[in-house]
Design an enzyme around this catalytic site. Sequence first.
Site: not given
Length: 268
Positions: A2-3, A51, A174, A255
């Site tokens: 999910p972005e 988001k 990401n 990340r």
Amino acid sequence: MPEGDTVWNTARVLQRALAGARLTGSDFRVPRLAATDLTGWTVRESASRGKHLLLRLTAPDGPADGRRDWTLHSHLRMEGAWRAYVPGERWAARPAHLIRAVLRSPGAVAVGYHLHELALVPTAEEESLVGHLGPDLLGPDWDPDEAVRRLAAHPDKTIGEALLDQRNLAGVGNLYKCEVLFLRGISPWTPVRAVPDLPGTVALAQRLLAANRGRWTQSTTGSLHRGQTSYVYGRRAQPCRRCGTAIRKEELGERVTYWCPACQPERS
Ligand SMILES: [Zn+2]
């Protein structure tokens, strides 16, 4: 993953399923909202900000604390999802133990799986949840100059971390971070001050997210075929699509990041 584009799509699913509907039932499976019952509430609209998902509702006449306009907030993080079903349809998207919220209307049932930060707040106080966010890449008020200004305000941060910081610009996760930096030929470890064209980088991020609105397969290559949807993301040790060098994967901040060491040389 999910972005911003996935969240935008999800907001549209909820808008189509519930907007204008009067809820006939609700079921929250999180402690904070366990006693909340939205039966009789009307769904005004569904929106996304970066988001974050914002489902705006109107309480029936005479709510206890005098407020009418409320917002059900949720965040999908890595695994969350909302699905809309027709009444009677089997809820097949995810295992039942992941259900966090159910909203029933005469024409649709919305089921939220693995949601985070689920909260019901007065709409007037939405800013307490999303006011810290930078310009929303897919918002009607997208402001690229402001996003560039916010990025440039922290010149020593790595561009890889800065693009993920939702206070700079809201919606890049990401996958898009890795892909944008590959397409611009920029190492993720490059400090923001050394990025040659920050406005161009921001503009490309916006174009990639916008291109994936309205579909669930995220692609930055133009191909929707499995295994061909990204240049570097998720492709550790596979050959770079441009130069054949093995794609690398390493931790950057909190990340992991993927990049091609030949196409994305380090600068400082
Ligand atoms: Zn390469």
